[in-house]
Design an enzyme around this catalytic site. Structure first.
Site, short mmCIF file in Angstrom:
data_model
loop_
_atom_site.label_atom_id
_atom_site.label_comp_id
_atom_site.label_asym_id
_atom_site.label_seq_id
_atom_site.Cartn_x
_atom_site.Cartn_y
_atom_site.Cartn_z
N GLN A 26 8.00 -2.76 4.80
CA GLN A 26 6.76 -3.69 4.73
C GLN A 26 7.10 -4.87 4.10
O GLN A 26 6.38 -5.83 4.15
CB GLN A 26 5.68 -2.80 4.02
CG GLN A 26 5.31 -1.64 4.80
CD GLN A 26 4.34 -0.76 4.01
OE1 GLN A 26 4.38 -0.08 3.26
NE2 GLN A 26 3.00 -1.15 4.42
N ARG A 77 6.93 0.02 -8.57
CA ARG A 77 7.21 1.15 -7.43
C ARG A 77 7.95 0.17 -6.37
O ARG A 77 6.96 -0.36 -5.60
CB ARG A 77 6.14 1.83 -7.39
CG ARG A 77 6.62 2.93 -6.22
CD ARG A 77 5.33 3.89 -5.80
NE ARG A 77 5.72 4.67 -4.85
CZ ARG A 77 4.88 5.16 -3.78
NH1 ARG A 77 3.84 4.17 -3.60
NH2 ARG A 77 5.37 5.83 -2.64
N HIS A 123 10.14 5.86 2.25
CA HIS A 123 8.76 5.53 2.51
C HIS A 123 8.97 5.14 3.95
O HIS A 123 8.47 4.04 4.38
CB HIS A 123 8.38 4.19 1.84
CG HIS A 123 6.91 3.87 1.69
ND1 HIS A 123 6.21 4.00 0.47
CD2 HIS A 123 5.99 3.75 2.60
CE1 HIS A 123 5.11 3.83 0.78
NE2 HIS A 123 4.81 3.26 2.11
N ASN A 171 7.25 9.37 0.40
CA ASN A 171 5.74 8.97 0.32
C ASN A 171 5.01 9.69 1.47
O ASN A 171 5.32 9.51 2.42
CB ASN A 171 5.84 7.36 0.58
CG ASN A 171 4.40 6.88 0.59
OD1 ASN A 171 3.83 6.79 -0.56
ND2 ASN A 171 4.00 6.39 1.63
N GLU A 172 4.18 10.23 1.06
CA GLU A 172 2.95 10.85 2.05
C GLU A 172 3.40 11.39 3.21
O GLU A 172 3.25 10.95 4.32
CB GLU A 172 2.12 9.53 2.35
CG GLU A 172 1.29 8.86 1.23
CD GLU A 172 0.57 7.77 1.71
OE1 GLU A 172 0.68 7.31 2.94
OE2 GLU A 172 -0.34 7.29 0.83
N ASN A 299 -1.58 8.80 -3.93
CA ASN A 299 -2.15 7.46 -3.42
C ASN A 299 -3.56 7.86 -3.02
O ASN A 299 -4.06 8.79 -2.28
CB ASN A 299 -1.26 7.17 -2.18
CG ASN A 299 0.15 6.79 -2.57
OD1 ASN A 299 0.47 6.78 -3.44
ND2 ASN A 299 0.83 6.70 -1.45
N TYR A 301 -7.38 5.97 -1.73
CA TYR A 301 -7.94 4.49 -1.17
C TYR A 301 -9.41 4.69 -1.33
O TYR A 301 -10.05 3.98 -2.27
CB TYR A 301 -7.26 4.18 -0.05
CG TYR A 301 -5.99 3.67 -0.23
CD1 TYR A 301 -5.59 2.46 -0.38
CD2 TYR A 301 -4.80 4.40 0.01
CE1 TYR A 301 -4.50 1.72 -0.38
CE2 TYR A 301 -3.41 3.98 -0.04
CZ TYR A 301 -3.38 2.44 -0.46
OH TYR A 301 -2.25 2.02 -0.70
N GLU A 376 -0.60 4.48 -5.70
CA GLU A 376 -0.99 3.45 -4.99
C GLU A 376 -2.53 3.61 -5.11
O GLU A 376 -3.13 4.77 -4.98
CB GLU A 376 -0.78 3.66 -3.40
CG GLU A 376 0.60 3.30 -3.02
CD GLU A 376 0.86 3.66 -1.53
OE1 GLU A 376 -0.16 3.57 -0.60
OE2 GLU A 376 1.97 3.79 -1.24
N TRP A 427 -1.76 -1.23 -4.87
CA TRP A 427 -1.35 -1.43 -3.45
C TRP A 427 -1.88 -2.45 -3.07
O TRP A 427 -3.12 -2.49 -3.01
CB TRP A 427 -1.26 -0.16 -2.72
CG TRP A 427 -0.67 -0.50 -1.37
CD1 TRP A 427 -1.36 -1.05 -0.38
CD2 TRP A 427 0.68 -0.32 -1.20
NE1 TRP A 427 -0.28 -1.39 0.59
CE2 TRP A 427 0.98 -0.81 0.22
CE3 TRP A 427 1.78 0.36 -1.77
CZ2 TRP A 427 2.21 -0.75 0.84
CZ3 TRP A 427 3.01 0.43 -1.00
CH2 TRP A 427 3.18 -0.42 0.27
N GLU A 434 1.47 -3.82 7.38
CA GLU A 434 0.66 -2.60 7.52
C GLU A 434 1.04 -1.83 8.85
O GLU A 434 0.13 -1.47 9.49
CB GLU A 434 -0.88 -2.90 7.40
CG GLU A 434 -1.75 -1.80 7.18
CD GLU A 434 -1.79 -0.96 6.17
OE1 GLU A 434 -0.80 -1.29 5.01
OE2 GLU A 434 -2.09 0.17 6.01
N TRP A 435 2.21 -1.46 8.80
CA TRP A 435 2.81 -0.60 9.90
C TRP A 435 2.33 -1.03 11.17
O TRP A 435 2.53 -2.26 11.76
CB TRP A 435 2.81 0.81 9.53
CG TRP A 435 2.89 1.24 8.07
CD1 TRP A 435 2.46 1.33 6.94
CD2 TRP A 435 4.41 1.42 7.72
NE1 TRP A 435 3.03 1.59 5.82
CE2 TRP A 435 4.51 1.57 6.47
CE3 TRP A 435 5.57 1.25 8.28
CZ2 TRP A 435 5.42 1.71 5.81
CZ3 TRP A 435 6.78 1.49 7.63
CH2 TRP A 435 6.77 1.87 6.25
#
Ligand code: GBH
Length: 475
Positions: A26, A77, A123, A171-172, A299, A301, A376, A427, A434-435
């Site tokens: 990213q 991180r 990630h 990650n996730e 993480n 949100y 995050e 984050w 953003e992907w």
């Protein structure tokens, strides 16, 4: 803000980890520099906004460290790009010394500023070659991806473990799986591939942890864990259906990987519904999988309501992946659940964060006696990518509201609810890719002008966070 409320002064221990998070694909760019090999994202995003240049942290990492200093962070991180340090990725493939040297420089420069590195091994940027060879995480022979990942992990422990004491394996896994199912242009069997790739990731994580514990942990003295993601889901009313659906969402999102890697058994709801579609572990594997985290990285949100309507996993909208197993809404009685972020990810719901921390503490952290680290947490201001002037962007009021209200809940959860939470990462340090959604959603506390030498400019929220932690962390 809570930074001026005397009751928050010194509320966090002096060892509390506070910083920002990022991920290699990213932010780094430099996609062909110094021998880096392509990752799956290079291939799958090649005709759309991608990370070829990203925000150029490969060249500008010293600027990034200045920002961390400016924001008072004591930790950072970041993730390592597998194909930068091992361009083809496999256990017998060559390593790329200049790629390894890049992370040496980054780590050393952080330490020289008194900033503790928290390193994510993976990630989401799998070396493309491994996907070509055997389908990557979708392989039918799990030993291929596990061996390659563990060998890559060993390379990092060996090379950086003298200086890096905080490791995050993956990650996730479930979000990566979700994005893979529609973002990557691979054939995807909806009934089986989700659970299979998740299963393989859990095993790869667990065997990397086993390696670290057996060979490195006692001499290097670090900690290792995994990072998962969970938003909160609240029943929209008191009906048993809504309550059951909110729980079902938590079971799917938090229970799947969480139950296995922490408690050492499959989540009951998933097991009953999926039967053989949900791969189980052998007795040998369970020994390695259970308890495979020294801390719980999460993480978080936002929050949604569960309406009470559920869908079998196999019929869920694949774009929503496991989130699609219940019907959700962000409105109740004509009222929005909170201030809306870019495209609705997420809404500002501080009370949901509080409930989430308490739930996690009771069910996961306490019984297993491991601390929680928020790896995050952040907010993309709606339409920030389209605002007319830089001043408009820098005055990120809703992001300030987000951090102020979420951090208030976090400090209260630690202080008043006894939640065992030892670190927090916002984050993100920078606006970044953003992907599959490109550069429009902006999560950064720092604006990046990609048209103008990737110039970095702090947004006001960065200083709100700084003053909160300056005030809250005890000297
Ligand atoms: C993280 O994923 C990633 O680790 C990071 O790379 C990424 O940049 C960051 O978040 C910001 O997105 O309730 O239907 O709105 C989080 C992925 C995707 C998880 C959206 C929650 C909400 C679905 N999130 N999802 S919905």
């Amino acid at each position: 803000t809570i930074a001026s409320d005397p009751s928050f002064a010194g509320a966090l221990s002096k060892d509390f980890s506070y910083g920002f998070a990022s991920a290699s694909y990213q932010i780094e760019g430099g996609y062909q520099d110094d021998g880096r090999g392509p990752s799956i994202w290079d291939e799958h995003l090649k005709d759309q906004e991608n990370g070829n240049e990203a925000v150029d942290s490969y060249h500008l990492f010293r600027e990034d460290i200045k920002l961390l200093k400016l924001y008072g962070a004591n930790s950072y991180r970041f993730s390592i790009s597998w194909s930068r340090v091992k361009p083809l990725g496999g256990k017998d493939d060559p390593v790329n010394e200049p790629g390894l040297a890049y992370y040496d420089q980054l780590i050393d420069a952080l330490l020289a500023e008194g900033i503790t590195p928290w390193v994510t091994l993976y990630h989401w940027d799998l070396p493309l070659e491994l996907e070509k060879r055997y389908g990557g995480w979708q392989t039918d022979d799990k030993s291929q991806i596990i061996d390659d990942f563990v060998s890559y992990a060993g390379l990092l422990f060996e090379r950086y473990g003298d200086r890096v004491k905080n490791w995050i394996t993956l990650n996730e896994p479930h979000i990566f799986t979700m994005l893979s199912s529609f973002g990557l242009k691979q054939p995807w069997n909806r009934e089986t591939d989700t659970w299979k790739t998740g299963h393989h990731q859990l095993l790869a994580h667990a065997y990397a942890v086993e390696l670290y514990r057996q060979k490195y942990q006692s001499s290097q003295g670090g900690k290792i864990g995994i990072t998962l993601n969970c938003d909160w889901c609240e029943p929209i009313d008191d009906s048993p259906e809504a309550k059951a659906c909110a729980q079902r969402m938590l079971d799917a999102v938090l229970g799947w990987v969480g139950r296995s890697s922490i408690h050492g058994h499959l989540n009951q709801t998933l097991k009953e519904e999926l039967g053989d579609l949900l791969p189980d572990f052998t007795d040998e594997e369970w020994k390695v999988v259970k308890g495979s985290s020294d801390f719980l990285g999460w993480n978080h949100y936002g929050t949604s309501y569960a309406t009470g309507k559920k869908f079998p996993f196999k019929d869920a909208d694949p774009r929503q992946f496991i989130f699609g197993c219940v019907e959700r809404t962000f409105e109740k009685d004509g009222q929005q659940i909170g201030i809306k972020g870019h495209n609705g990810h997420p809404y500002i719901v501080p009370w949901g964060f509080r409930k989430f921390m308490r739930y996690l503490n009771e069910r996961y952290a306490k019984p297993c006696n491991v601390p929680i680290v928020i790896t995050e947490n952040g907010f993309p201001v709606e339409n920030e990518g389209d605002l007319p002037t830089l001043d408009d962007i820098l005055e990120d009021t809703n992001r300030q509201v987000y951090f102020n209200s979420y951090l208030k809940e976090m400090i209260e959860a630690i202080r008043d609810d006894g939640v065992n939470l030892t670190g927090y990462f916002g984050w993100s340090l920078l606006d970044n890719l953003e992907w599959i959604f490109g550069y429009k959603p902006r999560f950064g506390v720092t604006h990046v002008d990609r048209e103008n030498g990737f110039k970095r400019t702090p947004k006001q929220s960065a200083f709100v966070i700084k003053s909160i932690f300056d005030h809250a962390i005890a000297n």
